[in-house]
Design a protein around this motif. Sequence first.
Motif, PDB file in Angstrom:
ATOM      1  N   TYR A 233       3.513 -18.090 -31.262  1.00  0.00           N
ATOM      2  CA  TYR A 233       3.671 -16.734 -30.746  1.00  0.00           C
ATOM      3  C   TYR A 233       5.033 -16.678 -30.071  1.00  0.00           C
ATOM      4  O   TYR A 233       5.349 -17.512 -29.211  1.00  0.00           O
ATOM      5  CB  TYR A 233       2.577 -16.384 -29.729  1.00  0.00           C
ATOM      6  N   ASP A 234       5.865 -15.721 -30.463  1.00  0.00           N
ATOM      7  CA  ASP A 234       7.225 -15.587 -29.946  1.00  0.00           C
ATOM      8  C   ASP A 234       7.245 -14.477 -28.897  1.00  0.00           C
ATOM      9  O   ASP A 234       7.129 -13.292 -29.238  1.00  0.00           O
ATOM     10  CB  ASP A 234       8.179 -15.246 -31.086  1.00  0.00           C
ATOM     11  N   PRO A 235       7.383 -14.849 -27.611  1.00  0.00           N
ATOM     12  CA  PRO A 235       7.370 -13.800 -26.582  1.00  0.00           C
ATOM     13  C   PRO A 235       8.580 -12.878 -26.647  1.00  0.00           C
ATOM     14  O   PRO A 235       8.518 -11.755 -26.146  1.00  0.00           O
ATOM     15  CB  PRO A 235       7.348 -14.599 -25.272  1.00  0.00           C
ATOM     16  N   LYS A 238       7.488 -10.672 -29.507  1.00  0.00           N
ATOM     17  CA  LYS A 238       6.064 -10.333 -29.360  1.00  0.00           C
ATOM     18  C   LYS A 238       5.324 -10.370 -30.699  1.00  0.00           C
ATOM     19  O   LYS A 238       4.419  -9.568 -30.948  1.00  0.00           O
ATOM     20  CB  LYS A 238       5.904  -8.971 -28.686  1.00  0.00           C
ATOM     21  N   LYS A 254       1.721  -7.412 -27.310  1.00  0.00           N
ATOM     22  CA  LYS A 254       1.916  -8.009 -25.997  1.00  0.00           C
ATOM     23  C   LYS A 254       0.638  -8.705 -25.573  1.00  0.00           C
ATOM     24  O   LYS A 254      -0.461  -8.126 -25.620  1.00  0.00           O
ATOM     25  CB  LYS A 254       2.299  -6.938 -24.969  1.00  0.00           C
ATOM     26  N   LEU A 255       0.768  -9.962 -25.147  1.00  0.00           N
ATOM     27  CA  LEU A 255      -0.397 -10.685 -24.653  1.00  0.00           C
ATOM     28  C   LEU A 255      -0.906 -10.026 -23.370  1.00  0.00           C
ATOM     29  O   LEU A 255      -0.133  -9.676 -22.479  1.00  0.00           O
ATOM     30  CB  LEU A 255      -0.051 -12.145 -24.357  1.00  0.00           C
ATOM     31  N   ALA A 258      -0.732 -12.925 -18.864  1.00  0.00           N
ATOM     32  CA  ALA A 258       0.697 -12.902 -18.538  1.00  0.00           C
ATOM     33  C   ALA A 258       1.249 -14.300 -18.314  1.00  0.00           C
ATOM     34  O   ALA A 258       0.545 -15.231 -17.939  1.00  0.00           O
ATOM     35  CB  ALA A 258       0.919 -12.052 -17.286  1.00  0.00           C
ATOM     36  N   PRO A 260       4.897 -17.058 -19.373  1.00  0.00           N
ATOM     37  CA  PRO A 260       5.403 -17.820 -20.524  1.00  0.00           C
ATOM     38  C   PRO A 260       4.441 -18.885 -21.008  1.00  0.00           C
ATOM     39  O   PRO A 260       4.390 -19.189 -22.204  1.00  0.00           O
ATOM     40  CB  PRO A 260       6.700 -18.448 -19.986  1.00  0.00           C
ATOM     41  N   GLN A 262       1.330 -18.700 -21.284  1.00  0.00           N
ATOM     42  CA  GLN A 262       0.295 -18.143 -22.153  1.00  0.00           C
ATOM     43  C   GLN A 262       0.795 -17.991 -23.584  1.00  0.00           C
ATOM     44  O   GLN A 262      -0.008 -18.030 -24.529  1.00  0.00           O
ATOM     45  CB  GLN A 262      -0.198 -16.802 -21.608  1.00  0.00           C
ATOM     46  N   ALA A 263       2.106 -17.837 -23.760  1.00  0.00           N
ATOM     47  CA  ALA A 263       2.648 -17.843 -25.121  1.00  0.00           C
ATOM     48  C   ALA A 263       2.428 -19.214 -25.763  1.00  0.00           C
ATOM     49  O   ALA A 263       2.111 -19.314 -26.955  1.00  0.00           O
ATOM     50  CB  ALA A 263       4.133 -17.494 -25.098  1.00  0.00           C
ATOM     51  N   ARG A 264       2.571 -20.276 -24.974  1.00  0.00           N
ATOM     52  CA  ARG A 264       2.327 -21.624 -25.503  1.00  0.00           C
ATOM     53  C   ARG A 264       0.834 -21.821 -25.806  1.00  0.00           C
ATOM     54  O   ARG A 264       0.478 -22.429 -26.827  1.00  0.00           O
ATOM     55  CB  ARG A 264       2.813 -22.674 -24.503  1.00  0.00           C
ATOM     56  N   SER A 267       0.097 -20.010 -28.958  1.00  0.00           N
ATOM     57  CA  SER A 267       0.624 -20.728 -30.126  1.00  0.00           C
ATOM     58  C   SER A 267      -0.299 -21.863 -30.541  1.00  0.00           C
ATOM     59  O   SER A 267      -0.542 -22.082 -31.735  1.00  0.00           O
ATOM     60  CB  SER A 267       2.019 -21.282 -29.811  1.00  0.00           C
TER      61      SER A 267
END
Length: 430
Positions: A233-235, A238, A254-255, A258, A260, A262-264, A267
Amino acid sequence: MTPSSSDFTDFAAFSAYLDSLGLFRMELTPNRMRAALTGLRLTSLPHLAVQVVGTNGKGSTAAFLAGLLGAHGLPTGLYLSPHFVSVRERILVGGRPCDEADWVAAANAVLAVTAAGGEQGKLTYFELLTAMAARLFTDQGVEAAVYEAGLGGAGDATTVLGRDLVLFTPIGLDHAHVIGPGLVDIARDKAAALGPGTLAVTGPQAPEVLDILRREADRLGARLHQAEALAAYDPATKTARLAGKTPLRTPPVKLRLAGPHQARNASLALAGFSLCAGLLGIAPDETAMARALGETFLPGRLHLLKLPDMAPALLLDSAHNAPALATLADALRALGIAPAALIFTCLRDKDLDAMAPLAARLTDGPVFVPELPGVSRGRPAAEVVAALGERAVAVADPAAALDAVRQLDGTVLACGSMYMLAALFPASGN
């Protein structure tokens, strides 16, 4: 006396028994769980099972993966720990808690097959709930279930389950008194979730941790994938992608969770989903993936509350060890949040010396340290205050901490213990 299968006629009776087991009793051995699963005829689960192991990010990763599976039309179970307010948050089917009557039936079924073992076969709090989750998911016909480990892996109850896939979230220093003392020891313990031929995915790890996971996978003939090779997932854009001959990419989403980190977590969940889709023979759908990522939510993860009787916003976060506090600090910087004050404490089995300087740097304002009445592992507020320094003040309980910050401007951050957050949440009136 070990209860018989007829002892629980309602959820209140079951809850009283569960409380009597002691939430923090830990006896890390597979024998009791093996016996329980054998009695339940669940040594081989009738659904696809994914275990999520690691130090931080397990709950969010598990929730993302369950959401992805459910968004593709699969009846999906999700087993989480710890709970936030109600124990029923731990076992979800289709994103919703099971009915109390179903809980009672599952508890009676588990205790019926373990009663013959007497005290030696008596399941711990976490073991009982794990066995109940497997039973409930089976009874309710789920096709896939995601199980969050407790301390996993070597002696964790979820490791006894038949698993099709293991996901490794970041592994760091926590529970060192049980599975440590050092990071290498903790990594070895969690790597024991792997078995012969296991299919596994890991997110980013410290080099020494990744080396241990790789060596254990090689020893067992397990297939260990790097998450970034399968999905991400690329923040910045998005968007999410799944790798493959024809890569899939979602529309921008948008996740809801909240930060960074959570993007990991997203993914890693996407990587796990790409493998689950292959195992289940389902075709990933970009729209369904986007919907799952945008809707997934867990309370207490950078969870912002705006309360009618409080001037500041209250930001709850489940960071409860040194690596999580460092991640929280990064997230606050990325989000542009400078807390006006902090409500903080930690349990007795946490590394206060490592946590205190990280916690103190989360705010330039006052720090309120509540006692945690009724929490057996609660650390005296005076100890935490002494470690935090002159800006820290002890207060009687979480409600008193809220009273202390009620008239401040800006945002008040609360972190350090999920049990403190659980007490703050109803005290806040939500």
